[in-house]
Scaffold this motif. Structure first.
Motif, PDB file in Angstrom:
ATOM      1  N   ALA A 188     -15.013  17.291   2.255  1.00 11.11           N
ATOM      2  CA  ALA A 188     -15.088  16.522   3.505  1.00 11.11           C
ATOM      3  C   ALA A 188     -16.519  16.180   3.932  1.00 11.11           C
ATOM      4  CB  ALA A 188     -14.343  17.254   4.614  1.00 11.11           C
ATOM      5  N   PRO A 189     -17.481  17.103   3.911  1.00 20.73           N
ATOM      6  CA  PRO A 189     -18.849  16.725   4.304  1.00 20.73           C
ATOM      7  C   PRO A 189     -19.442  15.643   3.399  1.00 20.73           C
ATOM      8  CG  PRO A 189     -18.638  19.113   4.222  1.00 20.73           C
ATOM      9  CD  PRO A 189     -17.387  18.540   3.650  1.00 20.73           C
ATOM     10  N   GLN A 190     -19.181  15.743   2.115  1.00 18.31           N
ATOM     11  CA  GLN A 190     -19.705  14.739   1.184  1.00 18.31           C
ATOM     12  C   GLN A 190     -19.026  13.383   1.414  1.00 18.31           C
ATOM     13  OE1 GLN A 190     -19.382  15.929  -2.881  1.00 18.31           O
ATOM     14  NE2 GLN A 190     -20.627  14.241  -3.636  1.00 18.31           N
ATOM     15  N   ILE A 191     -17.735  13.389   1.699  1.00 18.58           N
ATOM     16  CA  ILE A 191     -17.022  12.139   1.961  1.00 18.58           C
ATOM     17  C   ILE A 191     -17.544  11.486   3.238  1.00 18.58           C
ATOM     18  CG2 ILE A 191     -14.755  11.166   2.540  1.00 18.58           C
ATOM     19  CD1 ILE A 191     -13.538  13.300   0.657  1.00 18.58           C
ATOM     20  N   ARG A 192     -17.797  12.301   4.281  1.00 16.62           N
ATOM     21  CA  ARG A 192     -18.373  11.757   5.522  1.00 16.62           C
ATOM     22  C   ARG A 192     -19.740  11.139   5.256  1.00 16.62           C
ATOM     23  NH1 ARG A 192     -16.324  16.670   7.940  1.00 16.62           N
ATOM     24  NH2 ARG A 192     -14.389  16.158   9.020  1.00 16.62           N
ATOM     25  N   LYS A 193     -20.528  11.777   4.385  1.00 21.98           N
ATOM     26  CA  LYS A 193     -21.847  11.249   4.026  1.00 21.98           C
ATOM     27  C   LYS A 193     -21.710   9.891   3.346  1.00 21.98           C
ATOM     28  CE  LYS A 193     -25.708  12.431   1.038  1.00 21.98           C
ATOM     29  NZ  LYS A 193     -26.178  13.374   0.026  1.00 21.98           N
ATOM     30  N   TRP A 194     -20.723   9.747   2.451  1.00 22.60           N
ATOM     31  CA  TRP A 194     -20.499   8.469   1.776  1.00 22.60           C
ATOM     32  C   TRP A 194     -20.124   7.375   2.784  1.00 22.60           C
ATOM     33  CZ3 TRP A 194     -16.821  10.922  -2.348  1.00 22.60           C
ATOM     34  CH2 TRP A 194     -17.581  11.623  -3.281  1.00 22.60           C
ATOM     35  N   GLN A 208     -22.220   3.867   3.656  1.00 22.25           N
ATOM     36  CA  GLN A 208     -21.614   2.532   3.638  1.00 22.25           C
ATOM     37  C   GLN A 208     -21.753   1.839   4.986  1.00 22.25           C
ATOM     38  OE1 GLN A 208     -20.430   0.695   1.075  1.00 22.25           O
ATOM     39  NE2 GLN A 208     -21.312   2.361  -0.123  1.00 22.25           N
ATOM     40  N   GLU A 209     -21.713   2.600   6.081  1.00 27.50           N
ATOM     41  CA  GLU A 209     -21.903   2.004   7.400  1.00 27.50           C
ATOM     42  C   GLU A 209     -23.324   1.448   7.540  1.00 27.50           C
ATOM     43  OE1 GLU A 209     -20.112   1.321  10.189  1.00 27.50           O
ATOM     44  OE2 GLU A 209     -18.347   1.784   8.976  1.00 27.50           O
ATOM     45  N   LYS A 210     -24.313   2.144   6.946  1.00 26.62           N
ATOM     46  CA  LYS A 210     -25.689   1.645   6.989  1.00 26.62           C
ATOM     47  C   LYS A 210     -25.831   0.341   6.209  1.00 26.62           C
ATOM     48  CE  LYS A 210     -27.706   6.227   7.465  1.00 26.62           C
ATOM     49  NZ  LYS A 210     -28.460   7.296   6.788  1.00 26.62           N
ATOM     50  N   LEU A 211     -25.074   0.203   5.119  1.00 24.07           N
ATOM     51  CA  LEU A 211     -25.138  -1.007   4.299  1.00 24.07           C
ATOM     52  C   LEU A 211     -24.311  -2.157   4.858  1.00 24.07           C
ATOM     53  CD1 LEU A 211     -24.816   0.574   0.745  1.00 24.07           C
ATOM     54  CD2 LEU A 211     -26.868  -0.353   1.807  1.00 24.07           C
TER      55      LEU A 211
END
Length: 145
Positions: free
Chosen positions: A116-122, A126-129
Motif C-alpha cells: 500500500a505505501p508503494q502504491i500510494r507513492k506511484w 502520476q498526479e505530479k505528471l
C-alpha cells in the motif's frame, strides 16, 4: 442431424462461437464451470448462498463480499486426483450485471496491504505528471476522421 458436442470455432477469436445441439451462442456458457479455467485459479460458487456482509463501493457501485472459495494443486503422485484447498476469499462483482469480476485470497490481500505505501507513492508520482501530460495533450493536433 448434428451430434451433441461442444466445439469452439477458430474464426471468432479465443472464445469462438459455442455450439450446443445446433444452438449457436455468441458468449460462453455462464455459471460456475466458467469461473475458473485453470487449476490454480480461485473458484467460488456464484451466486453465493453463504457470504459475509455485502459492501457497495461508492465510485462505480461494484459489490464486494467475503465468502469461501477453493483452488486445486497438483496431486502428490501421478494418477491421483488434484488436491482441493478451501480458502476464505474476497470477491468483487460488477455493478449492474452482478457478474463475478475478481477473487482475492487472504494471502493476496496481505501482500496488497504490504504494498500500500508503494502504491500510494506511484499514485502521487502520476498526479505530479498529470499537469505536464495534459499540456502535452493540449498542444497536439486533434484530428477527427
Amino acid at each position: 442431424t448434428e451430434p451433441a458436442t461442444l466445439w469452439r470455432s477458430p474464426l471468432r477469436g479465443p472464445l469462438g462461437a459455442l455450439r450446443w445441439n445446433g444452438h449457436k451462442r455468441k458468449y460462453p456458457k455462464a455459471g460456475w464451470s466458467n469461473l475458473g479455467q485453470y487449476r490454480h485459479q480461485v473458484k467460488v460458487s456464484y451466486p453465493v448462498a453463504e457470504r459475509g456482509k455485502l459492501h457497495v463501493l461508492p465510485l462505480h457501485k461494484k459489490i464486494c463480499f467475503v465468502t469461501q472459495g477453493w483452488y486445486y494443486t497438483d496431486p502428490p503422485q501421478k494418477g491421483y486426483k488434484p488436491i482441493q484447498h478451501v480458502v476464505t476469499s474476497l470477491c468483487f462483482s460488477r455493478a449492474y450485471t452482478h457478474r463475478l469480476a475478481h477473487t482475492f485470497i487472504e494471502e493476496e490481500i496481505h501482500q496488497l496491504e504490504a504494498l500500500a505505501p508503494q502504491i500510494r507513492k506511484w499514485f502521487e508520482e502520476q498526479e505530479k505528471l498529470k499537469d505536464e501530460l495534459e499540456e502535452q495533450d493540449a498542444s497536439r493536433e486533434h484530428v477527427c476522421k
